[in-house]
Design a protein around this motif. Structure first.
Motif, PDB file in Angstrom:
ATOM      1  N   PRO A 273      50.208  43.276  31.200  1.00 41.01           N
ATOM      2  CA  PRO A 273      51.308  42.510  31.785  1.00 41.01           C
ATOM      3  C   PRO A 273      52.045  43.434  32.751  1.00 41.01           C
ATOM      4  O   PRO A 273      51.898  44.657  32.681  1.00 41.01           O
ATOM      5  CB  PRO A 273      52.213  42.186  30.592  1.00 41.01           C
ATOM      6  CG  PRO A 273      51.468  42.590  29.374  1.00 41.01           C
ATOM      7  CD  PRO A 273      50.432  43.572  29.777  1.00 41.01           C
ATOM      8  N   ILE A 274      52.835  42.862  33.631  1.00 36.98           N
ATOM      9  CA  ILE A 274      53.707  43.712  34.445  1.00 36.98           C
ATOM     10  C   ILE A 274      55.066  43.694  33.757  1.00 36.98           C
ATOM     11  O   ILE A 274      55.508  42.672  33.258  1.00 36.98           O
ATOM     12  CB  ILE A 274      53.758  43.251  35.913  1.00 36.98           C
ATOM     13  CG1 ILE A 274      53.989  41.748  36.029  1.00 36.98           C
ATOM     14  CG2 ILE A 274      52.458  43.650  36.607  1.00 36.98           C
ATOM     15  CD1 ILE A 274      54.205  41.284  37.456  1.00 36.98           C
TER      16      ILE A 274
ATOM     17  N   TYR B 159      59.083  44.089  32.834  1.00 40.50           N
ATOM     18  CA  TYR B 159      60.428  43.897  33.374  1.00 40.50           C
ATOM     19  C   TYR B 159      61.084  45.251  33.474  1.00 40.50           C
ATOM     20  O   TYR B 159      61.123  46.010  32.492  1.00 40.50           O
ATOM     21  CB  TYR B 159      61.268  43.023  32.450  1.00 40.50           C
ATOM     22  CG  TYR B 159      60.876  41.575  32.446  1.00 40.50           C
ATOM     23  CD1 TYR B 159      60.780  40.851  33.637  1.00 40.50           C
ATOM     24  CD2 TYR B 159      60.628  40.903  31.253  1.00 40.50           C
ATOM     25  CE1 TYR B 159      60.439  39.500  33.626  1.00 40.50           C
ATOM     26  CE2 TYR B 159      60.286  39.558  31.227  1.00 40.50           C
ATOM     27  CZ  TYR B 159      60.192  38.857  32.434  1.00 40.50           C
ATOM     28  OH  TYR B 159      59.852  37.550  32.411  1.00 40.50           O
TER      29      TYR B 159
ATOM     30  N   THR C  18      50.569  47.843  24.884  1.00 38.64           N
ATOM     31  CA  THR C  18      49.751  46.869  25.631  1.00 38.64           C
ATOM     32  C   THR C  18      48.879  47.591  26.654  1.00 38.64           C
ATOM     33  O   THR C  18      47.681  47.326  26.773  1.00 38.64           O
ATOM     34  CB  THR C  18      50.646  45.838  26.363  1.00 38.64           C
ATOM     35  OG1 THR C  18      51.719  45.433  25.523  1.00 38.64           O
ATOM     36  CG2 THR C  18      49.857  44.623  26.768  1.00 38.64           C
TER      37      THR C  18
ATOM     38  N   TRP D 108      58.050  33.469  36.662  1.00 39.34           N
ATOM     39  CA  TRP D 108      56.729  33.549  36.030  1.00 39.34           C
ATOM     40  C   TRP D 108      55.598  33.141  36.971  1.00 39.34           C
ATOM     41  O   TRP D 108      54.492  33.682  36.886  1.00 39.34           O
ATOM     42  CB  TRP D 108      56.682  32.729  34.739  1.00 39.34           C
ATOM     43  CG  TRP D 108      57.061  33.571  33.552  1.00 39.34           C
ATOM     44  CD1 TRP D 108      58.275  33.612  32.925  1.00 39.34           C
ATOM     45  CD2 TRP D 108      56.219  34.518  32.874  1.00 39.34           C
ATOM     46  NE1 TRP D 108      58.245  34.527  31.903  1.00 39.34           N
ATOM     47  CE2 TRP D 108      57.004  35.091  31.841  1.00 39.34           C
ATOM     48  CE3 TRP D 108      54.903  34.945  33.035  1.00 39.34           C
ATOM     49  CZ2 TRP D 108      56.496  36.059  30.969  1.00 39.34           C
ATOM     50  CZ3 TRP D 108      54.400  35.910  32.173  1.00 39.34           C
ATOM     51  CH2 TRP D 108      55.190  36.449  31.157  1.00 39.34           C
TER      52      TRP D 108
ATOM     53  N   TYR E 287      48.174  39.187  39.408  1.00 37.17           N
ATOM     54  CA  TYR E 287      46.775  39.475  39.040  1.00 37.17           C
ATOM     55  C   TYR E 287      45.800  39.182  40.187  1.00 37.17           C
ATOM     56  O   TYR E 287      44.736  39.784  40.253  1.00 37.17           O
ATOM     57  CB  TYR E 287      46.386  38.648  37.803  1.00 37.17           C
ATOM     58  CG  TYR E 287      47.247  38.904  36.580  1.00 37.17           C
ATOM     59  CD1 TYR E 287      47.514  40.197  36.146  1.00 37.17           C
ATOM     60  CD2 TYR E 287      47.780  37.843  35.845  1.00 37.17           C
ATOM     61  CE1 TYR E 287      48.296  40.423  35.012  1.00 37.17           C
ATOM     62  CE2 TYR E 287      48.557  38.054  34.703  1.00 37.17           C
ATOM     63  CZ  TYR E 287      48.814  39.355  34.294  1.00 37.17           C
ATOM     64  OH  TYR E 287      49.573  39.571  33.180  1.00 37.17           O
TER      65      TYR E 287
ATOM     66  N   GLY F  24      51.091  40.601  24.992  1.00 36.31           N
ATOM     67  CA  GLY F  24      51.671  40.498  23.653  1.00 36.31           C
ATOM     68  C   GLY F  24      51.776  39.028  23.278  1.00 36.31           C
ATOM     69  O   GLY F  24      51.762  38.153  24.151  1.00 36.31           O
ATOM     70  N   LYS F  25      51.901  38.773  21.979  1.00 36.00           N
ATOM     71  CA  LYS F  25      51.885  37.381  21.507  1.00 36.00           C
ATOM     72  C   LYS F  25      53.031  36.549  22.091  1.00 36.00           C
ATOM     73  O   LYS F  25      52.916  35.337  22.216  1.00 36.00           O
ATOM     74  CB  LYS F  25      51.940  37.354  19.981  1.00 36.00           C
ATOM     75  CG  LYS F  25      53.209  37.968  19.395  1.00 36.00           C
ATOM     76  CD  LYS F  25      53.213  37.950  17.874  1.00 36.00           C
ATOM     77  CE  LYS F  25      54.523  38.502  17.335  1.00 36.00           C
ATOM     78  NZ  LYS F  25      54.592  38.513  15.877  1.00 36.00           N
TER      79      LYS F  25
ATOM     80  N   ILE G 298      54.061  36.371  25.100  1.00 37.68           N
ATOM     81  CA  ILE G 298      53.867  35.849  26.450  1.00 37.68           C
ATOM     82  C   ILE G 298      52.503  35.176  26.616  1.00 37.68           C
ATOM     83  O   ILE G 298      51.996  35.030  27.716  1.00 37.68           O
ATOM     84  CB  ILE G 298      54.084  36.950  27.524  1.00 37.68           C
ATOM     85  CG1 ILE G 298      53.182  38.164  27.284  1.00 37.68           C
ATOM     86  CG2 ILE G 298      55.548  37.396  27.536  1.00 37.68           C
ATOM     87  CD1 ILE G 298      53.253  39.191  28.419  1.00 37.68           C
TER      88      ILE G 298
ATOM     89  N   HIS H  44      50.293  32.865  29.912  1.00 42.00           N
ATOM     90  CA  HIS H  44      48.970  33.282  30.381  1.00 42.00           C
ATOM     91  C   HIS H  44      47.862  32.304  30.037  1.00 42.00           C
ATOM     92  O   HIS H  44      46.858  32.226  30.735  1.00 42.00           O
ATOM     93  CB  HIS H  44      48.616  34.656  29.782  1.00 42.00           C
ATOM     94  CG  HIS H  44      49.360  35.775  30.428  1.00 42.00           C
ATOM     95  ND1 HIS H  44      50.645  36.111  30.085  1.00 42.00           N
ATOM     96  CD2 HIS H  44      49.012  36.628  31.433  1.00 42.00           C
ATOM     97  CE1 HIS H  44      51.054  37.133  30.825  1.00 42.00           C
ATOM     98  NE2 HIS H  44      50.079  37.466  31.651  1.00 42.00           N
TER      99      HIS H  44
ATOM    100  N   HIS I 163      48.112  40.517  21.458  1.00 39.22           N
ATOM    101  CA  HIS I 163      48.270  41.442  20.325  1.00 39.22           C
ATOM    102  C   HIS I 163      49.605  41.191  19.636  1.00 39.22           C
ATOM    103  O   HIS I 163      50.463  40.458  20.130  1.00 39.22           O
ATOM    104  CB  HIS I 163      48.155  42.885  20.796  1.00 39.22           C
ATOM    105  CG  HIS I 163      49.256  43.329  21.709  1.00 39.22           C
ATOM    106  ND1 HIS I 163      50.569  43.442  21.303  1.00 39.22           N
ATOM    107  CD2 HIS I 163      49.239  43.672  23.021  1.00 39.22           C
ATOM    108  CE1 HIS I 163      51.307  43.847  22.313  1.00 39.22           C
ATOM    109  NE2 HIS I 163      50.528  43.981  23.379  1.00 39.22           N
TER     110      HIS I 163
ATOM    111  N   TRP J 233      55.086  45.611  17.066  1.00 35.36           N
ATOM    112  CA  TRP J 233      55.387  46.746  16.184  1.00 35.36           C
ATOM    113  C   TRP J 233      56.802  46.636  15.646  1.00 35.36           C
ATOM    114  O   TRP J 233      57.720  46.245  16.366  1.00 35.36           O
ATOM    115  CB  TRP J 233      55.285  48.065  16.965  1.00 35.36           C
ATOM    116  CG  TRP J 233      53.867  48.449  17.225  1.00 35.36           C
ATOM    117  CD1 TRP J 233      53.137  48.136  18.332  1.00 35.36           C
ATOM    118  CD2 TRP J 233      53.011  49.193  16.355  1.00 35.36           C
ATOM    119  NE1 TRP J 233      51.865  48.643  18.204  1.00 35.36           N
ATOM    120  CE2 TRP J 233      51.764  49.297  17.012  1.00 35.36           C
ATOM    121  CE3 TRP J 233      53.168  49.781  15.102  1.00 35.36           C
ATOM    122  CZ2 TRP J 233      50.686  49.968  16.436  1.00 35.36           C
ATOM    123  CZ3 TRP J 233      52.090  50.445  14.538  1.00 35.36           C
ATOM    124  CH2 TRP J 233      50.860  50.536  15.207  1.00 35.36           C
TER     125      TRP J 233
ATOM    126  N   ILE K  39      62.289  46.081  16.141  1.00 35.11           N
ATOM    127  CA  ILE K  39      62.751  47.076  17.114  1.00 35.11           C
ATOM    128  C   ILE K  39      63.705  46.405  18.095  1.00 35.11           C
ATOM    129  O   ILE K  39      63.351  45.396  18.707  1.00 35.11           O
ATOM    130  CB  ILE K  39      61.547  47.658  17.881  1.00 35.11           C
ATOM    131  CG1 ILE K  39      60.624  48.407  16.910  1.00 35.11           C
ATOM    132  CG2 ILE K  39      62.001  48.546  19.027  1.00 35.11           C
ATOM    133  CD1 ILE K  39      59.377  48.975  17.533  1.00 35.11           C
TER     134      ILE K  39
END
Ligand code: MSP
Length: 516
Positions: A12-13, A15, A27, A231, A238, A263-264, A266, A270, A292, A295, A302
């Motif tokens: 991903p790109i 932020y 990622t 978005w 890409y 990541g899940k 976003i 996609h 994915h 954490w 976090i």
């Protein structure tokens, strides 16, 4: 090379309002490992990462920092380039959405969608979350403990009412379902695929794709009162990076992308919006999107407000880069959530890296150094046990290809450690140190079988731990040109002089209480 297989992988790109943390590092690390793996396996690889610099969230952060958005993004985007260097990523390109090439691509995609009747003007009314940069349906909101309604992510929402262009997403529902059906591998892991399919089956609303209430974004062609929804802008990166709107050069070579790693949180953007935008513009959707997990830190979510953000640089300083890279992909089945704890990190570093792999290499190389005149020994006939060891190492490439193509890094690594552990058991059983006087020829064969096993393991682990495995291959005197997967089948040559061995993975020793 004509007919060379290609592999285009993207992270991903990010932020730029946030400073890089373990989630970002994770990622892109997964992408880096796959990019390195495919290059070693002979593919023509393009690996893209970068920064997502437009939108309300970034504009707000710039204002809070007392800067104009362009100078702010120029400054903070650099943090992500620095992260790429610190983590030893091998990305081929780094895209920023404020670059002219990207603005041109976004506007070209917009014009294409417009020309195909896939954009219409209307009025948007609904809930928007700046933190998620997402519109949420009434039915998706949840009630927080204070009675306030929030997005399902917990982010605050605000009611937005403004003129807006729309993308007719509702019309793409059936096409999307057909696409998922015809491409069963499009979304991984399988549990996420089911989630996406049931979301799309539940019905899709047309999507607001422009905003008028702020300015920081790509201007809508021919209607500069609007900027493009962040978005739509971000996902376009890409194809920007492969030269869109020019569809000859790199676009023809690499598109559709083989894998978007995300990541899940976003995945919806996609796996639903992005293929719909592309199909609507007459372009091919990507081949696969893998989501994915997240954490936690010692069991806790976090977050900046909890003050428990894990900074990649702090991890690298404490445990070393390669152990961190190894841990992140070994500890958790890729796709699941995982917990970062000091205890688990040290357990893997001291156990699997220092005691198992490090010791295997050190014991093998030290004996070759001492008892074989510091040269690759000449082997005699292999016994069944020797053959089993070396053949086990030889079968790893196929196993890694298969597991890494499903992004199941932990399974591939476990297979490598089965070989590492059996090599340690073999060295104990064969006790080559005792053969030096009684049967030096047999000792040479045993040490050769071990050195060959270590060579295989070192070549195959390069994508995960590039620096440490390079050092290990130096100690085996494997020439740089003989470190790709094709070279796995070129065994060590007897008589090659070897440098003095040095440990690769120092054990982590806890600082004693009160010690300086
Ligand atoms: N800018 C968008 C992506 C646009 S892609 C066209 C974005 N950026 S982000 O910086 O917020 O997040 C990027 C990635 O970091 C996501 O894949 C997200 O899942 C990941 N992570 C953020 N925190 C994380 C954890 N605590 N754990 C694992 N990954 C996490 O979204």
């Amino acid at each position: 090379m004509i007919g060379q297989r290609r592999f285009y992988i993207t992270s991903p790109i990010y932020y730029v309002n946030d400073s890089p943390h373990i989630g970002h590092a994770y990622t892109t690390l997964a992408c880096d490992v796959l990019a390195r793996f495919k290059r070693l396996d002979g593919f023509d690889v393009k690996f893209l990462t970068g920064t997502d610099e437009h939108g309300q969230k970034v504009e707000k952060s710039a204002r809070a920092a007392g800067m104009d958005p362009q100078s702010f993004t120029d400054k903070v985007s650099q943090n992500f380039r620095d992260l790429a260097r610190a983590m030893n990523y091998s990305n081929d390109d780094f895209i920023r959405t404020t670059e002219p090439r990207h603005i041109a691509a976004c506007q070209a995609l917009w014009r294409e969608l417009k020309a195909r009747g896939q954009i219409y003007l209307g009025d948007y009314q609904g809930w928007y979350s700046v933190r998620d940069e997402a519109f949420w349906g009434e039915g998706e909101l949840i009630s927080g403990s204070d009675g306030k309604r929030t997005a399902p992510t917990g982010a605050p929402v605000e009611w937005v009412k403004e003129p807006s262009y729309f993308f007719p997403l509702s019309k793409w529902q059936d096409r999307l379902l057909k696409f998922y059906d015809e491409n069963p591998d499009f979304i991984g892991p399988a549990s996420r695929r089911n989630e996406v399919i049931s979301f799309v089956r539940g019905g899709l609303e047309d999507l607001s794709v422009s905003r008028t209430s702020f300015k920081w974004g790509v201007p809508v062609p021919d209607d500069p009162a609007h900027i493009m929804y962040v978005w739509l802008d971000a996902l376009t990166n890409y194809i920007t990076a492969v030269g869109y709107p020019d569809t000859s050069g790199e676009y023809a070579r690499y598109w559709p992308a083989d894998l978007h790693m995300v990541g899940k949180d976003i995945l919806r953007f996609h796996a639903v919006y992005w293929p719909a935008f592309l199909m609507a513009a007459g372009l091919a959707p990507p081949k696969r999107v893998f989501a994915h997990g997240w954490w936690t830190n010692e069991g806790n979510k976090i977050s900046k407000s909890l003050g428990n953000v894990i900074e990649p640089n702090a991890l690298i300083a404490r445990y070393g880069l390669d152990p961190v890279r190894y841990f992140l992909l070994r500890e958790v089945p890729f796709g699941n959530d995982g917990d970062f704890s000091h205890k688990a990190m040290v357990g893997r570093l001291n156990g699997e890296l220092a005691n198992e792999l490090g010791n295997l290499a050190q014991r093998t190389l030290a004996q070759v150094n001492k008892n074989c005149d510091a040269k690759v020994p000449a082997r005699g006939e292999f016994s069944d046990e020797d053959r089993m060891l070396v053949e086990g190492a030889g079968s790893l490439l196929a196993r890694l290809r298969e597991t890494f193509d499903r992004q199941q890094f932990h399974e591939g690594l476990e297979a490598v450690w089965v070989v590492v552990r059996s090599a340690n058991a073999y060295i104990d059983r064969q006790a080559p140190w005792g053969l030096r006087k009684t049967d030096p020829a047999r000792m040479a064969t045993v040490l050769y079988a071990l050195a060959e096993t270590v060579r295989h393991v070192a070549i195959l682990l390069q994508p995960i731990m590039p620096d440490s495995m390079a050092r290990l291959l130096d100690q085996l005197a494997v020439a740089p040109a003989l470190r790709d997967f094709a070279a796995l089948f070129k065994p060590l040559e007897a008589g090659t002089p070897l440098p003095a061995p040095q440990g690769i993975f120092p054990r982590f020793v806890e600082a004693r209480e009160g010690a300086a």
